[in-house]
Write an enzyme that holds these catalytic residues in place. Structure first.
Site, PDB file in Angstrom:
ATOM      1  N   ASP A  78     -12.655 -69.110  16.378  1.00  0.00           N
ATOM      2  CA  ASP A  78     -11.605 -68.656  17.310  1.00  0.00           C
ATOM      3  C   ASP A  78     -11.304 -67.165  17.180  1.00  0.00           C
ATOM      4  O   ASP A  78     -10.254 -66.697  17.593  1.00  0.00           O
ATOM      5  CB  ASP A  78     -10.329 -69.444  17.032  1.00  0.00           C
ATOM      6  CG  ASP A  78      -9.957 -69.385  15.549  1.00  0.00           C
ATOM      7  OD1 ASP A  78      -9.244 -70.293  15.087  1.00  0.00           O
ATOM      8  OD2 ASP A  78     -10.388 -68.435  14.860  1.00  0.00           O
ATOM      9  N   GLU A 100     -16.734 -75.826  16.314  1.00  0.00           N
ATOM     10  CA  GLU A 100     -15.300 -75.939  16.030  1.00  0.00           C
ATOM     11  C   GLU A 100     -14.517 -75.936  17.335  1.00  0.00           C
ATOM     12  O   GLU A 100     -13.459 -75.333  17.476  1.00  0.00           O
ATOM     13  CB  GLU A 100     -14.809 -74.832  15.097  1.00  0.00           C
ATOM     14  CG  GLU A 100     -13.471 -75.136  14.451  1.00  0.00           C
ATOM     15  CD  GLU A 100     -13.016 -74.019  13.561  1.00  0.00           C
ATOM     16  OE1 GLU A 100     -13.325 -74.048  12.355  1.00  0.00           O
ATOM     17  OE2 GLU A 100     -12.348 -73.088  14.053  1.00  0.00           O
ATOM     18  N   GLU A 114      -5.691 -66.638  18.409  1.00  0.00           N
ATOM     19  CA  GLU A 114      -6.762 -67.631  18.240  1.00  0.00           C
ATOM     20  C   GLU A 114      -6.639 -68.838  19.180  1.00  0.00           C
ATOM     21  O   GLU A 114      -7.628 -69.359  19.679  1.00  0.00           O
ATOM     22  CB  GLU A 114      -6.813 -68.130  16.791  1.00  0.00           C
ATOM     23  CG  GLU A 114      -7.360 -67.119  15.805  1.00  0.00           C
ATOM     24  CD  GLU A 114      -6.314 -66.160  15.268  1.00  0.00           C
ATOM     25  OE1 GLU A 114      -6.648 -65.388  14.365  1.00  0.00           O
ATOM     26  OE2 GLU A 114      -5.161 -66.196  15.767  1.00  0.00           O
ATOM     27  N   HIS A 184      -2.461 -64.910   4.992  1.00  0.00           N
ATOM     28  CA  HIS A 184      -3.071 -63.763   5.670  1.00  0.00           C
ATOM     29  C   HIS A 184      -2.817 -63.725   7.168  1.00  0.00           C
ATOM     30  O   HIS A 184      -3.199 -62.768   7.820  1.00  0.00           O
ATOM     31  CB  HIS A 184      -4.585 -63.749   5.434  1.00  0.00           C
ATOM     32  CG  HIS A 184      -5.316 -64.790   6.232  1.00  0.00           C
ATOM     33  ND1 HIS A 184      -5.315 -66.123   5.891  1.00  0.00           N
ATOM     34  CD2 HIS A 184      -6.054 -64.706   7.360  1.00  0.00           C
ATOM     35  CE1 HIS A 184      -6.034 -66.796   6.779  1.00  0.00           C
ATOM     36  NE2 HIS A 184      -6.486 -65.969   7.684  1.00  0.00           N
ATOM     37  N   ARG A 186      -1.355 -63.265  10.940  1.00  0.00           N
ATOM     38  CA  ARG A 186      -0.484 -62.274  11.585  1.00  0.00           C
ATOM     39  C   ARG A 186       0.956 -62.790  11.660  1.00  0.00           C
ATOM     40  O   ARG A 186       1.909 -62.050  11.457  1.00  0.00           O
ATOM     41  CB  ARG A 186      -0.934 -62.043  13.026  1.00  0.00           C
ATOM     42  CG  ARG A 186      -2.147 -61.204  13.199  1.00  0.00           C
ATOM     43  CD  ARG A 186      -2.460 -61.067  14.677  1.00  0.00           C
ATOM     44  NE  ARG A 186      -3.761 -60.439  14.855  1.00  0.00           N
ATOM     45  CZ  ARG A 186      -4.925 -61.091  14.804  1.00  0.00           C
ATOM     46  NH1 ARG A 186      -4.924 -62.394  14.566  1.00  0.00           N
ATOM     47  NH2 ARG A 186      -6.075 -60.471  14.962  1.00  0.00           N
TER      48      ARG A 186
END
Ligand SMILES: CC(=O)N[C@@H]1[C@@H](OP(=O)(O)OP(=O)(O)OC[C@H]2O[C@@H](n3ccc(=O)[nH]c3=O)[C@H](O)[C@@H]2O)O[C@H](CO)[C@@H](O)[C@@H]1O
Length: 344
Positions: A78, A100, A114, A184, A186
């Protein structure tokens, strides 16, 4: 993706692998036999927005695709790179396979960007390889035009192969229980990260636990974590770990606190409970090991304390589960591509 590449090579497919460089050097993870077929787009994403990365890569990838003229273009996951690859293939009128496919948090801005990347890729893909029945249902409800099948996620192939090669690993049995933390995303920057750090400090101050936190490669993520937690007693910050060291830790630790998608899939294979530091997740498959707790410091502390104080609660979560695949995604994806080509 390496398990997919190996399975395609085993079937005699020629492959042209392009690494965008968005997430640093991945070349070492390409199977040695395929290194000669691997090219890297050298660019520095550090000062570009997700949209700028996408359009820069889309422009760079399209000529490579037209020159190689592949039967199908495979993209994984993504990221901006995955979307750029799909759009460049679409621009070039080439069929797209999405590894995925179908993961949905059903929140357009969480994770951002994503969730939207996945939706767009799945709208234009011809073959969609879903990790689970849940992901397949998401694709069917969106009436995607491509052929969607459940293959499992190739990350589980890699995990099980690494685990087999590693042999027996004992749980950490020190006086303080080991908690592996990664953070990690955003969405967790700023005040949320400050709250997560405060929760970690309170946990090690009040409970018999210790924290190991591998820092993310992105300096915009690692810097604030160092500022907030550097020098804290019973909280060890380490550089990003190699994959094998991460798998070993997933097998050794008592608990995982993370906002990572991959770790949500990997930890359950070892029956390691995971408290997910997000408000929404695309890993919605029923799994005893996973619990969404968000980033509120009081909630994080309360959830970890409950697992310390109530062993039966911990044991209920600590049940191995494989909702994201059984380790045979690579061969299934290669088989589906071969069958599709026969019919094409
Ligand atoms: C929204 C979202 O969740 N999207 C996910 C995101 O991936 P992520 O959130 O899982 O990213 P990370 O957590 O950074 O990496 C994970 C891998 O790295 C290993 N690892 C970790 C720390 C370390 O120190 N050393 C390591 O080796 C770890 O075992 C694992 O295998 O993007 C992918 C690409 O599009 C998607 O496929 C995936 O859905």
């Amino acid at each position: 993706m390496a398990p997919v590449l190996r399975a395609l090579a085993a079937r005699g497919f020629a492959q042209h692998i392009v690494l965008t460089g968005q997430h640093g050097g991945l070349r070492p993870h390409i199977p040695p036999a395929l290194q000669a077929d691997t090219a890297e787009i050298g660019f520095d994403p550090a000062h570009l927005s997700a949209g700028e990365i996408r359009e820069h890569l889309r422009d760079r990838l399209r000529p490579a695709m037209l020159a190689a003229s592949p039967a199908i273009v495979l993209v994984q996951g993504d990221t901006s790179s995955a979307l750029a690859g799909a759009l460049a293939a679409h621009d070039s009128r080439l069929p797209i396979g999405h590894v995925e496919a179908g993961l949905r948090s059903h929140h357009p801005t969480d994770p951002w960007p994503e969730e939207i990347h996945r939706i767009v890729i799945d709208r234009i893909a011809t073959l969609l390889f879903a990790p689970s029945e849940t992901a397949l249902r998401n694709l069917r409800s969106e009436r995607v035009r491509g052929q969607a099948i459940v293959t499992g996620n190739s990350g589980i192939d890699a995990l099980l192969a690494t685990t087999d090669a590693m042999g027996t690993v004992e749980r950490d049995s020190g006086a303080r229980r080991l908690i592996l933390v990664t953070c990690h995303r955003r969405e967790n920057r700023g005040d949320r990260l400050t709250g997560i750090a405060a929760a970690l400090r309170r946990l090690v101050d009040e409970l018999p636990v210790r924290v190991l936190l591998p820092l993310h490669a992105n300096p915009h993520v690692a810097g604030p974590i160092r500022d907030l937690l550097g020098g804290s007693k019973h909280i060890e910050l380490v550089p990003p770990l190699d994959y094998e060291a991460t798998v070993r830790l997933l097998r050794q630790c008592w608990l995982v606190l993370t906002d990572s998608g991959g770790l949500q899939e990997e930890a359950p294979a070892f029956g390691t409970p995971v408290l997910v530091l997000r408000d929404a997740t695309e890993r919605t498959e029923p799994c005893p090991c996973l619990k969404l707790v968000g980033a509120d410091p009081a909630r994080i502390y309360r959830e970890v304390r409950a697992l310390v104080d109530q062993p039966h609660l911990y044991e209920t979560m600590a049940t191995p589960a494989f909702p994201f695949g059984d380790g045979a995604a690579g061969p299934r994806i290669a088989e589906a591509i071969a069958r599709w080509l026969e019919r094409a």
